[in-house]
Design a protein around this motif. Structure first.
Motif, PDB file in Angstrom:
ATOM      1  N   ASP A   1      26.741 -25.395 -63.043  1.00 18.29           N
ATOM      2  CA  ASP A   1      26.750 -26.621 -62.240  1.00 18.29           C
ATOM      3  C   ASP A   1      27.806 -26.548 -61.129  1.00 18.29           C
ATOM      4  O   ASP A   1      27.559 -26.936 -59.956  1.00 18.29           O
ATOM      5  N   GLN A   2      29.002 -26.012 -61.539  1.00 17.58           N
ATOM      6  CA  GLN A   2      30.074 -25.892 -60.532  1.00 17.58           C
ATOM      7  C   GLN A   2      29.658 -24.926 -59.411  1.00 17.58           C
ATOM      8  O   GLN A   2      29.870 -25.194 -58.227  1.00 17.58           O
ATOM      9  N   ILE A   3      29.059 -23.783 -59.882  1.00 21.62           N
ATOM     10  CA  ILE A   3      28.603 -22.812 -58.866  1.00 21.62           C
ATOM     11  C   ILE A   3      27.513 -23.434 -57.972  1.00 21.62           C
ATOM     12  O   ILE A   3      27.520 -23.279 -56.744  1.00 21.62           O
ATOM     13  N   HIS A   4      26.582 -24.143 -58.657  1.00 19.89           N
ATOM     14  CA  HIS A   4      25.501 -24.799 -57.922  1.00 19.89           C
ATOM     15  C   HIS A   4      26.056 -25.757 -56.872  1.00 19.89           C
ATOM     16  O   HIS A   4      25.648 -25.755 -55.678  1.00 19.89           O
ATOM     17  N   ALA A   5      27.046 -26.512 -57.320  1.00 18.69           N
ATOM     18  CA  ALA A   5      27.631 -27.505 -56.402  1.00 18.69           C
ATOM     19  C   ALA A   5      28.342 -26.820 -55.241  1.00 18.69           C
ATOM     20  O   ALA A   5      28.182 -27.205 -54.052  1.00 18.69           O
ATOM     21  N   ALA A   6      29.090 -25.721 -55.647  1.00 16.23           N
ATOM     22  CA  ALA A   6      29.846 -24.989 -54.618  1.00 16.23           C
ATOM     23  C   ALA A   6      28.895 -24.312 -53.632  1.00 16.23           C
ATOM     24  O   ALA A   6      29.093 -24.375 -52.407  1.00 16.23           O
ATOM     25  N   VAL A   7      27.843 -23.670 -54.192  1.00 19.93           N
ATOM     26  CA  VAL A   7      26.875 -22.965 -53.342  1.00 19.93           C
ATOM     27  C   VAL A   7      26.131 -23.978 -52.444  1.00 19.93           C
ATOM     28  O   VAL A   7      25.919 -23.760 -51.230  1.00 19.93           O
ATOM     29  N   ALA A   8      25.765 -25.156 -53.030  1.00 23.54           N
ATOM     30  CA  ALA A   8      25.070 -26.175 -52.266  1.00 23.54           C
ATOM     31  C   ALA A   8      25.972 -26.687 -51.147  1.00 23.54           C
ATOM     32  O   ALA A   8      25.515 -26.899 -50.000  1.00 23.54           O
ATOM     33  N   ASP A   9      27.217 -26.850 -51.531  1.00 18.65           N
ATOM     34  CA  ASP A   9      28.167 -27.322 -50.530  1.00 18.65           C
ATOM     35  C   ASP A   9      28.303 -26.306 -49.391  1.00 18.65           C
ATOM     36  O   ASP A   9      28.234 -26.666 -48.188  1.00 18.65           O
ATOM     37  N   VAL A  10      28.463 -25.053 -49.804  1.00 15.92           N
ATOM     38  CA  VAL A  10      28.613 -23.989 -48.781  1.00 15.92           C
ATOM     39  C   VAL A  10      27.330 -23.854 -47.958  1.00 15.92           C
ATOM     40  O   VAL A  10      27.376 -23.748 -46.702  1.00 15.92           O
ATOM     41  N   ALA A  11      26.186 -23.894 -48.635  1.00 14.57           N
ATOM     42  CA  ALA A  11      24.914 -23.747 -47.920  1.00 14.57           C
ATOM     43  C   ALA A  11      24.684 -24.912 -46.980  1.00 14.57           C
ATOM     44  O   ALA A  11      24.218 -24.726 -45.832  1.00 14.57           O
ATOM     45  N   GLY A  12      24.989 -26.163 -47.421  1.00 13.55           N
ATOM     46  CA  GLY A  12      24.835 -27.327 -46.574  1.00 13.55           C
ATOM     47  C   GLY A  12      25.726 -27.201 -45.353  1.00 13.55           C
ATOM     48  O   GLY A  12      25.293 -27.492 -44.217  1.00 13.55           O
ATOM     49  N   ARG A  13      26.949 -26.768 -45.614  1.00  6.10           N
ATOM     50  CA  ARG A  13      27.907 -26.634 -44.496  1.00  6.10           C
ATOM     51  C   ARG A  13      27.433 -25.552 -43.539  1.00  6.10           C
ATOM     52  O   ARG A  13      27.469 -25.742 -42.295  1.00  6.10           O
ATOM     53  N   ALA A  14      26.910 -24.437 -44.133  1.00  4.63           N
ATOM     54  CA  ALA A  14      26.418 -23.340 -43.278  1.00  4.63           C
ATOM     55  C   ALA A  14      25.203 -23.790 -42.467  1.00  4.63           C
ATOM     56  O   ALA A  14      25.071 -23.473 -41.287  1.00  4.63           O
ATOM     57  N   GLY A  15      24.311 -24.581 -43.073  1.00  6.76           N
ATOM     58  CA  GLY A  15      23.133 -25.100 -42.383  1.00  6.76           C
ATOM     59  C   GLY A  15      23.572 -26.046 -41.281  1.00  6.76           C
ATOM     60  O   GLY A  15      22.989 -26.035 -40.171  1.00  6.76           O
ATOM     61  N   GLU A  16      24.548 -26.847 -41.617  1.00  6.18           N
ATOM     62  CA  GLU A  16      25.032 -27.794 -40.637  1.00  6.18           C
ATOM     63  C   GLU A  16      25.608 -27.050 -39.448  1.00  6.18           C
ATOM     64  O   GLU A  16      25.341 -27.416 -38.281  1.00  6.18           O
ATOM     65  N   LEU A  17      26.361 -26.017 -39.701  1.00  7.17           N
ATOM     66  CA  LEU A  17      26.967 -25.255 -38.621  1.00  7.17           C
ATOM     67  C   LEU A  17      25.876 -24.522 -37.804  1.00  7.17           C
ATOM     68  O   LEU A  17      25.958 -24.400 -36.587  1.00  7.17           O
TER      69      LEU A  17
END
Lengths: 255, 184
Positions: free
Chosen positions: B147-163
């Motif tokens: 779950d932590q990895i999922h959250a971290a990866v989602a966070d990173v992926a969302g941020r990367a998509g946003e960028l």
């Protein structure tokens, strides 16, 4: 010169002895000594403590008794003959002690080399075994003696004569002559070689080799002296065992 | 040498010593009465003494000693038999004790085996429980980590998509994509 020195004495000169006192010569002395020595040895043996292992004179006496019992009585008469041990023991010891002086210095004469003692002993044995025969078998002893079981009727006269002569006449004669002649022959042999040795040693001769030659008859003399030790024992044994055989045969003809 | 000569003279000076002249006296095979009398008398005395006195004494002593020896032998035999009986008895007792000991050892061994099996079963059950508990804890830890990895990866992926796009991606979409990637 030597032939003169070596002059064999007359036979009576080496067999007959001057009386020590009236009617008592060396033969009588040996006979009396034999009886006295036998009595003293068994007396001393009887006085020793019988409970401990025998030694010394008691060992000698017991060994002799066992030799007579085991070596003669049991072999010829069986257990029923043990009652004859004292007689056979006396006979053996007396004959042996009469034989042995033939090689004892100073005495140098077996009493049995004279006819009297062997003849008396043989006649005594003859009386004893015939007495035993009559006592055990009655008058049939005579028929059993001259006609052994199984003899055909036709042969009875011949066998009867032979057996009568053999058992009644020849036995005491052969007992006497066997002992007397053996001891006499031994005594004469010893005298002969002693004379020969002495003659060679004391010969007045110029032949230097003659005196050392005395060693040859001297060795023979030593050998025959040792042989006479055996003969003394053997003749006593033979006389005793034949006595036992005759008594056993008279008491138990079936054997 | 002189001694030998003296001995020889003892044996050969018979005629002189005996005082017998050649041819004197009866023939050598004729028994002389005096020798017969002394010989017979000596033997008879000896034989009688032997029969009634000497031999019985000696024989009685021999028999007594033999009887003693026989008695000692018999006593020794009895002792030996007794000792053998004791040994046999001891051996029989030993066999019985050994059998009893073996039975006890077998019983103890069976008891121990049963106890061992019982304890082993209990231990295995406890181990299974602990293993199950550990597995559950591990699964829970793994799920939490995921779950932590999922959250971290989602966070990173969302941020990367946003960028990358200049827009904030939809969180549900990002979460679904992360789920798909992590499920491979």
């Amino acid at each position: 010169m030597l032939a003169e020195a070596f002059k064999f004495p007359e036979i009576n000169a080496i067999l007959r002895w001057q009386d020590i006192f009236t009617s008592f010569n060396k033969i009588a002395l040996i006979a009396v000594a034999a009886a006295v020595i036998g009595i003293v040895v068994f007396l001393l043996a009887g006085n020793k403590d019988a409970k401990v292992a025998p030694k010394g004179v008691r060992n000698l006496a017991e060994t002799t008794v066992e030799f007579i019992e085991d070596g003669i009585v049991m072999q010829t008469m069986g257990k029923s003959g043990l009652g004859w041990t004292p007689f056979l023991l006396s006979l053996f010891i007396f004959i042996y002690l009469c034989n042995v002086p033939g090689i004892i210095p100073i005495l140098q004469m077996p009493a049995t080399a004279r006819m009297a003692i062997p003849m008396f002993l043989a006649l005594l044995v003859w009386v004893v075994y015939n007495g035993v025969g009559f006592k055990h078998q009655g008058i049939t002893y005579l028929t059993h003696t001259i006609w052994p079981p199984g003899v055909p009727v036709a042969l009875k006269p011949l066998v009867g004569v032979i057996e009568f002569i053999s058992n009644i006449i020849v036995r005491p004669f052969s007992l006497t002559v066997r002992l007397f002649a053996n001891m006499l022959a031994g005594h004469i042999l010893l005298v002969t070689f002693a004379l020969l040795t002495q003659s060679l040693i004391t010969a007045e001769t110029q032949q230097l080799l003659l005196k050392p030659m005395a060693i040859l008859p001297f060795f023979m003399l030593v050998f025959l002296t040792a042989f006479e030790v055996l003969v003394a024992f053997l003749q006593a044994y033979i006389f005793t065992i034949l006595t036992a055989v005759y008594i056993g045969g008279a008491a138990h003809p079936e054997h | 040498m002189l001694t030998i000569v003296n001995h020889l003279q003892g044996l050969t000076h018979l005629a002189t010593e005996a005082g017998v002249e050649a041819g004197e006296g009866p023939g050598p095979i004729v028994p002389e009465l005096k020798e017969l009398a002394w010989g017979a008398g000596s033997f008879i005395v000896f034989a009688i003494a032997m029969r009634f006195w000497l031999f019985p004494r000696l024989k009685a002593g021999m028999e007594a000693r033999y009887a003693g020896i026989r008695a000692d032998h018999e006593a020794a035999d009895a002792e030996r038999a007794s000792a053998r009986a004791e040994v046999a008895d001891y051996e029989a007792q030993l066999v019985a004790v050994k059998a009893e000991a073996a039975a006890k050892v077998d019983a103890a061994r069976q008891t121990l085996e049963a106890e061992r099996q019982e304890q082993l079963t209990a231990l295995n059950a406890r181990l299974a429980d602990e293993r199950a508990a550990a597995a559950a804890e591990t699964e829970a830890a793994k799920a939490a980590v995921r779950d932590q990895i999922h959250a971290a990866v989602a966070d990173v992926a969302g941020r990367a998509g946003e960028l990358a796009t200049g827009r904030v991606p939809d969180a549900a979409v990002v979460a679904r994509v992360v789920d798909e990637v992590m499920a491979r």
